[in-house]
Scaffold this motif. Structure first.
Motif, PDB file in Angstrom:
ATOM      1  N   MET A 182      48.527   3.980 -10.157  1.00 50.96           N
ATOM      2  CA  MET A 182      49.188   3.253  -9.102  1.00 50.96           C
ATOM      3  C   MET A 182      50.068   2.007  -9.831  1.00 50.96           C
ATOM      4  O   MET A 182      49.523   1.463 -10.585  1.00 50.96           O
ATOM      5  CB  MET A 182      48.169   2.705  -8.200  1.00 50.96           C
ATOM      6  CG  MET A 182      47.581   3.957  -7.377  1.00 50.96           C
ATOM      7  SD  MET A 182      46.570   3.437  -5.995  1.00 50.96           S
ATOM      8  CE  MET A 182      45.324   2.194  -6.586  1.00 50.96           C
ATOM      9  N   ARG A 183      51.348   2.005  -9.355  1.00 50.62           N
ATOM     10  CA  ARG A 183      52.031   0.654  -9.822  1.00 50.62           C
ATOM     11  C   ARG A 183      52.350  -0.105  -8.522  1.00 50.62           C
ATOM     12  O   ARG A 183      52.669   0.633  -7.293  1.00 50.62           O
ATOM     13  CB  ARG A 183      53.343   1.398 -10.204  1.00 50.62           C
ATOM     14  CG  ARG A 183      53.331   2.258 -11.462  1.00 50.62           C
ATOM     15  CD  ARG A 183      54.548   2.600 -12.025  1.00 50.62           C
ATOM     16  NE  ARG A 183      55.042   3.483 -11.390  1.00 50.62           N
ATOM     17  CZ  ARG A 183      56.405   3.772 -11.016  1.00 50.62           C
ATOM     18  NH1 ARG A 183      57.315   2.977 -11.441  1.00 50.62           N
ATOM     19  NH2 ARG A 183      56.945   4.624 -10.009  1.00 50.62           N
ATOM     20  N   PHE A 184      52.577  -1.480  -8.854  1.00 49.05           N
ATOM     21  CA  PHE A 184      52.762  -2.323  -7.823  1.00 49.05           C
ATOM     22  C   PHE A 184      54.126  -2.805  -7.719  1.00 49.05           C
ATOM     23  O   PHE A 184      54.937  -3.177  -9.125  1.00 49.05           O
ATOM     24  CB  PHE A 184      51.832  -3.663  -7.833  1.00 49.05           C
ATOM     25  CG  PHE A 184      50.520  -3.186  -7.433  1.00 49.05           C
ATOM     26  CD1 PHE A 184      50.408  -2.988  -6.214  1.00 49.05           C
ATOM     27  CD2 PHE A 184      49.562  -3.041  -8.486  1.00 49.05           C
ATOM     28  CE1 PHE A 184      48.722  -2.732  -5.990  1.00 49.05           C
ATOM     29  CE2 PHE A 184      48.365  -2.700  -8.421  1.00 49.05           C
ATOM     30  CZ  PHE A 184      47.754  -2.670  -7.022  1.00 49.05           C
ATOM     31  N   THR A 185      54.727  -2.669  -6.835  1.00 45.00           N
ATOM     32  CA  THR A 185      56.560  -2.699  -6.935  1.00 45.00           C
ATOM     33  C   THR A 185      56.888  -4.374  -7.270  1.00 45.00           C
ATOM     34  O   THR A 185      56.180  -5.206  -6.873  1.00 45.00           O
ATOM     35  CB  THR A 185      57.091  -2.854  -5.390  1.00 45.00           C
ATOM     36  OG1 THR A 185      58.363  -2.896  -5.509  1.00 45.00           O
ATOM     37  CG2 THR A 185      56.538  -3.911  -4.428  1.00 45.00           C
ATOM     38  N   TYR A 186      57.773  -4.471  -8.143  1.00 48.52           N
ATOM     39  CA  TYR A 186      58.063  -5.666  -8.646  1.00 48.52           C
ATOM     40  C   TYR A 186      59.716  -5.954  -8.279  1.00 48.52           C
ATOM     41  O   TYR A 186      60.433  -6.743  -8.956  1.00 48.52           O
ATOM     42  CB  TYR A 186      57.973  -5.829 -10.399  1.00 48.52           C
ATOM     43  CG  TYR A 186      56.714  -5.711 -10.497  1.00 48.52           C
ATOM     44  CD1 TYR A 186      55.876  -6.930 -10.772  1.00 48.52           C
ATOM     45  CD2 TYR A 186      56.033  -4.576 -11.231  1.00 48.52           C
ATOM     46  CE1 TYR A 186      54.463  -6.791 -11.044  1.00 48.52           C
ATOM     47  CE2 TYR A 186      54.776  -4.242 -11.605  1.00 48.52           C
ATOM     48  CZ  TYR A 186      53.924  -5.602 -11.552  1.00 48.52           C
ATOM     49  OH  TYR A 186      52.684  -5.608 -12.058  1.00 48.52           O
ATOM     50  N   PHE A 210      53.454 -14.147 -15.957  1.00 43.74           N
ATOM     51  CA  PHE A 210      54.100 -15.622 -16.257  1.00 43.74           C
ATOM     52  C   PHE A 210      54.105 -16.412 -14.865  1.00 43.74           C
ATOM     53  O   PHE A 210      53.434 -17.552 -15.085  1.00 43.74           O
ATOM     54  CB  PHE A 210      55.645 -15.397 -16.784  1.00 43.74           C
ATOM     55  CG  PHE A 210      56.256 -16.832 -16.589  1.00 43.74           C
ATOM     56  CD1 PHE A 210      55.951 -17.715 -17.485  1.00 43.74           C
ATOM     57  CD2 PHE A 210      57.260 -17.257 -15.552  1.00 43.74           C
ATOM     58  CE1 PHE A 210      56.535 -18.914 -17.430  1.00 43.74           C
ATOM     59  CE2 PHE A 210      58.069 -18.452 -15.628  1.00 43.74           C
ATOM     60  CZ  PHE A 210      57.441 -19.410 -16.530  1.00 43.74           C
ATOM     61  N   ILE A 211      54.260 -15.939 -13.722  1.00 50.01           N
ATOM     62  CA  ILE A 211      54.392 -16.932 -12.536  1.00 50.01           C
ATOM     63  C   ILE A 211      52.965 -17.100 -12.139  1.00 50.01           C
ATOM     64  O   ILE A 211      52.622 -18.289 -11.827  1.00 50.01           O
ATOM     65  CB  ILE A 211      55.233 -16.040 -11.578  1.00 50.01           C
ATOM     66  CG1 ILE A 211      56.775 -16.278 -11.601  1.00 50.01           C
ATOM     67  CG2 ILE A 211      55.009 -16.740 -10.169  1.00 50.01           C
ATOM     68  CD1 ILE A 211      57.602 -15.394 -10.870  1.00 50.01           C
ATOM     69  N   VAL A 212      52.154 -16.146 -12.144  1.00 50.97           N
ATOM     70  CA  VAL A 212      50.796 -16.126 -11.593  1.00 50.97           C
ATOM     71  C   VAL A 212      49.842 -16.836 -12.606  1.00 50.97           C
ATOM     72  O   VAL A 212      49.026 -17.804 -12.050  1.00 50.97           O
ATOM     73  CB  VAL A 212      50.206 -15.019 -11.199  1.00 50.97           C
ATOM     74  CG1 VAL A 212      48.712 -15.048 -10.703  1.00 50.97           C
ATOM     75  CG2 VAL A 212      50.995 -14.295 -10.032  1.00 50.97           C
ATOM     76  N   SER A 260      54.548  -9.674  -3.003  1.00 53.78           N
ATOM     77  CA  SER A 260      53.980  -8.701  -3.564  1.00 53.78           C
ATOM     78  C   SER A 260      52.389  -8.863  -3.686  1.00 53.78           C
ATOM     79  O   SER A 260      51.478  -7.884  -3.358  1.00 53.78           O
ATOM     80  CB  SER A 260      54.446  -8.229  -4.809  1.00 53.78           C
ATOM     81  OG  SER A 260      55.760  -7.811  -4.815  1.00 53.78           O
ATOM     82  N   GLN A 261      52.069 -10.104  -4.070  1.00 56.74           N
ATOM     83  CA  GLN A 261      50.575 -10.360  -4.210  1.00 56.74           C
ATOM     84  C   GLN A 261      50.068 -10.453  -3.000  1.00 56.74           C
ATOM     85  O   GLN A 261      48.988 -10.005  -2.608  1.00 56.74           O
ATOM     86  CB  GLN A 261      50.313 -11.766  -5.047  1.00 56.74           C
ATOM     87  CG  GLN A 261      48.668 -12.146  -5.463  1.00 56.74           C
ATOM     88  CD  GLN A 261      48.742 -10.964  -6.499  1.00 56.74           C
ATOM     89  OE1 GLN A 261      49.163 -10.889  -7.325  1.00 56.74           O
ATOM     90  NE2 GLN A 261      47.425 -10.455  -6.171  1.00 56.74           N
ATOM     91  N   VAL A 277      55.364  -2.431   0.888  1.00 53.48           N
ATOM     92  CA  VAL A 277      54.796  -2.791   2.106  1.00 53.48           C
ATOM     93  C   VAL A 277      54.566  -1.805   3.290  1.00 53.48           C
ATOM     94  O   VAL A 277      53.850  -1.681   3.976  1.00 53.48           O
ATOM     95  CB  VAL A 277      55.846  -3.715   2.613  1.00 53.48           C
ATOM     96  CG1 VAL A 277      57.141  -3.168   3.231  1.00 53.48           C
ATOM     97  CG2 VAL A 277      55.119  -4.783   3.753  1.00 53.48           C
ATOM     98  N   LEU A 278      55.068  -0.577   2.897  1.00 54.38           N
ATOM     99  CA  LEU A 278      54.967   0.770   3.629  1.00 54.38           C
ATOM    100  C   LEU A 278      53.584   1.618   3.196  1.00 54.38           C
ATOM    101  O   LEU A 278      52.768   1.892   4.010  1.00 54.38           O
ATOM    102  CB  LEU A 278      56.038   1.373   3.816  1.00 54.38           C
ATOM    103  CG  LEU A 278      57.456   1.015   4.618  1.00 54.38           C
ATOM    104  CD1 LEU A 278      58.183   2.021   4.581  1.00 54.38           C
ATOM    105  CD2 LEU A 278      56.741   0.606   5.968  1.00 54.38           C
TER     106      LEU A 278
END
Length: 800
Positions: A42-46, A189-191, A222-223, A281-282
């Motif tokens: 599973m991949r989370f959208t970036y 990097f951001i988180v 996304s988080q 999100v869907l």
């Protein structure tokens, strides 16, 4: 013969399931383990959801822009609005903070106070040097005041870049390396680095840092999606189990149903991983959707099992008849639900296609799991006792069914008048529906990053990037004075629009060059005139080539220029007007024979994507209606029955659309899903009712009234159970922090509630009012959908 064959088929299915119980359970367990092993894929959208097909003109133009200047969404901005910033300790800490950020390998460039450069005229050649704005190594109150004055009053180039137009806030611009913007490295990097660094700075200085920019917004958004998946699943399981137990008053029935839908959720995640689809999100809504849609399957099967036990007390016979009697109807209802989702596959939007594929597959999967698991598990358990069957005699449910019978018997005219009145009000509401193409509208309003978006909108007059790509059709055409003047005229026009920030382009660099030539006098921050043109542009060209200042605004050939504007969150109607006026202005300023000008950027792509989805809404909903009409035609072989069955299901959709217009809920990527989803689910009740109605017609020798009321009493309880579960199940989405998800859940819940009332009151009324036209032996003689009578089943068993 055909009837006996169909009964025999489902009888064979029932015998296969009950005779191979251990094998089927082992297969289900093995597939579940396999599916759980796919979770790692599973991949989370970036990236933002691209709602347009790849070949769409807007996407083609946006990709052309990216090919010239690379990824645009690589800017993170940190802002401070604090009067104590321009003091010795605070300014030192702010500069040290910027230096720490600059050291990270993910950062390409940091533009902050201590990194500011100014142009200085060279003495040895016709060029400029970039020199530090801050020359002192140690800050004092005096030199800080001087720098502050010079920044705000003598460096207009940095207005909107470093300081706000009202001169009350300062910001630092962090440019990430473009190759990590759409990868997990950006999130890490951001988180893991940037946010902790910001929090430490805030604690040390007691100054609030506002953070924004597309990479930052996308990461935290996304988080939030990821965090809410678990919350939705937990809430859906809790709500549906409580309602289920309230109806059945059986821990056993509740436990079996929860196990069934949990396995369905595990398979849903596995299918996402198997297909290598991103969690968007869907698609994040699919696991809780499977719970909400799977529970009604369990209700129909368990309710029928308990009715059979109550009728004759034979467990083996009851289990076989559950599959034989309910299997065909439940398959059809799940197919119609799946078809509502499957219509999204036919759109050209990748986001909707993936959602439609995974949702429709999983709806069929949860049907099969329910059909296998529930009879098998019950076969290993003791026969239900009287206390497990008491819910079948609940008086309050009987009173509700009696109310629907009374309404249909004596108040059909009132029902029609109410339906027409509500329809008229809804149509008025539909004409007031607005379309929203805002990127940030559905974002969580209570989060800190959303309040920071509003901060930058107010202080810097925009946050969403809009790009203008100018093709001069000749190499080095950008630096021609005629081109620069045209760009400056366009910038002046854009600056007058309150929705836009100050435009950024090569024009500002040339103006900066002229100011530097005249000893940094801000009065000369303007384009060169015809007399100054030759020597000033030669200065600018040689300087910027050496210092690489132009690379962000002009491509390497000098043929293409980029103009960047940041836009406030703007209503779609206003944006459309701005776009229309802007294109007219561009055509007037830039002759088409000499220039090609493209309006693009993420904000525009999203706006156009929303409109594209609205057009697809009409197509997908029409396809859903068409597909379900085909199902009805196949099942009932009657055009009139198709019309009678569609009316009670279309009315709730019109009511919901009207309600959206009345209360001000806009059409947007989230809410356009409501109609196809709700229609596909609500038509299930119609199928169950009409199938039972047809059975009663045969049993009662085509006596219409008796058959309608018998069908209403028989199916009313299950329809009520499933509708309540669906209503509260979809209401779970109201706990989301995303406005679109909240709207989706509430609107689907309302639609399904209206659909239940419509199917329990309006549908029987139509059957009675049109009985002479539709309810005769020829109309319903040989439907494909059958709910078999006991005599038919017994006859089949005797034949075998």
């Amino acid at each position: 013969m055909n009837k006996l064959f169909s009964i025999g088929f489902w009888g064979a299915v029932a015998r296969f399931i009950l005779r191979n119980r251990p094998l089927i359970l082992i297969i289900i367990a093995a597939i579940t383990v396999f599916m759980s092993m796919q979770w790692k894929n599973m991949r989370f959208t970036y990236t933002e959801a691209n709602l347009l097909p790849d070949e769409h003109e807007v996407n083609v133009e946006y990709n052309e822009f990216l090919s010239k200047f690379g990824e645009e969404g690589n800017l993170i901005i940190l802002g401070i609005k604090d009067s104590t910033l321009f003091t010795v300790p605070k300014l030192n800490q702010w500069n040290q903070f910027s230096e720490k950020i600059k050291k990270y390998k993910e950062v390409e460039l940091v533009l902050s106070l201590n990194e500011l450069k100014v142009l200085e005229k060279r003495k040895d050649s016709a060029a400029f040097d970039l020199v530090p704005f801050i020359k002192d190594s140690v800050f004092t109150s005096e030199n800080i005041d001087r720098y502050k004055y010079e920044l705000f009053n003598k460096l207009p180039f940095y207005e909107g870049l470093i300081y706000s137009p009202n001169k009350k806030s300062i910001r630092t611009a962090i440019y990430l390396k473009k190759d990590i913007v759409n990868t997990p490295a950006r999130r890490d990097f951001i988180v893991n680095d940037l946010i902790p660094l910001i929090k430490d700075f805030e604690e040390e200085t007691n100054m609030k840092v506002h953070t924004s920019g597309m990479p930052y917004i996308r990461t935290l958004n996304s988080q939030n999606i990821i965090d809410e998946i678990g919350m939705f699943i937990g809430a859906a399981l809790l709500v549906t189990s409580i309602i289920f137990f309230f109806f059945f008053r059986s821990f056993r029935a509740t436990f079996i149903s929860m196990i069934t839908v949990i396995i369905g959720v595990m398979w849903a995640f596995g299918i996402l991983g198997l297909l290598h689809y991103e969690i968007t999100v869907l698609t994040a809504l699919i696991p809780p959707l499977i719970i909400v849609i799977g529970i009604p399957n369990c209700i129909f099967l368990i309710n029928k099992y308990q009715q059979e036990i109550k009728l004759h007390g034979n467990q083996a016979k009851s289990l076989q008849r559950v599959i034989t009697k309910v299997g065909n109807a439940t398959l059809m209802t799940n197919l119609t639900t799946a078809s509502g989702f499957a219509t999204f596959i036919l759109t050209n939007s990748k986001l909707l296609k993936e959602f439609g594929i995974v949702a429709s597959i999983n709806i069929i999967v949860i049907f099969l799991l329910s059909l296998f698991i529930i009879p098998i598990v019950y076969s290993y358990m003791p026969q239900p006792k009287y206390k497990h069957l008491k819910h079948l005699n609940k008086k309050w449910i009987g009173k509700f069914v009696d109310w629907t019978v009374r309404m249909v018997k004596g108040h059909r005219i009132a029902i029609y008048v109410a339906a027409v009145l509500i329809l008229c009000i809804s149509i008025i509401g539909i004409f007031n529906i607005k379309i929203s193409g805002s990127i940030i509208e559905d974002m969580p309003k209570k989060t800190e990053f959303f309040s920071d978006i509003r901060f930058f909108e107010k202080e810097y007059e925009g946050i969403m990037p809009l790009e203008i790509l100018i093709d001069t059709k000749r190499k080095k055409g950008v630096m021609k004075l005629a081109t620069l003047k045209r760009m400056d005229e366009l910038q002046s026009y854009l600056s007058e629009l309150p929705e836009f920030s100050k435009p950024l382009s090569v024009v500002e660099l040339v103006k900066f060059s002229k100011q530097a030539y005249y000893n940094n006098n801000p009065e000369y921050y303007q384009l060169p005139n015809s007399q100054e043109r030759s020597f000033l542009l030669s200065y600018a060209k040689s300087s910027t080539n050496d210092t690489d200042l132009l690379k962000s605004y002009v491509d390497s050939t000098g043929q293409y220029a980029r103009m960047t504007i940041f836009m406030k969150d703007t209503k779609t109607e206003r944006f459309d007007r701005i776009e229309e006026d802007l294109k007219v202005k561009i055509d007037k300023i830039f002759p088409s024979d000499r220039y090609d000008v493209i309006l693009t950027g993420k904000a525009l792509v999203f706006q156009k994507g929303t409109k594209y989805l609205v057009n697809n809404l009409i197509i997908s909903l029409s396809l859903a209606i068409f597909l379900i009409a085909i199902f009805m035609a196949w099942m009932f072989r009657s055009l009139k029955m198709i019309l009678v069955s569609l009316i009670p299901n279309l009315l709730p959709l019109i009511i919901t659309a009207g309600l959206m217009g009345i209360i001000g809920v806009p059409i947007k990527p989230s809410t356009i899903l409501v109609f196809s989803i709700a229609f596909g689910i609500s038509v299930d009740d119609t199928i169950h009712f009409l199938a039972k109605y047809r059975q009663e017609l045969i049993a009662n020798h085509w006596r219409i009234r008796k058959s309608v009321f018998a069908a209403l009493r028989e199916t009313g309880v299950s329809m009520f159970y499933t509708s309540i579960v669906l209503f509260f199940g979809f209401s779970v989405f109201a706990i989301s922090s995303f406005g679109g998800t909240v709207a989706l859940g509430i609107l689907v819940s309302i639609t399904l509630l209206f659909a239940m009332l419509s199917n329990l009151v309006l549908l029987p009324s139509l059957l009675l009012s049109l009985e002479r036209s539709i309810a005769n032996k020829n109309t319903l003689k040989k439907p494909s959908l059958k709910i078999y009578t006991d005599k038919e089943i017994d006859k089949s068993e005797e034949t075998e």
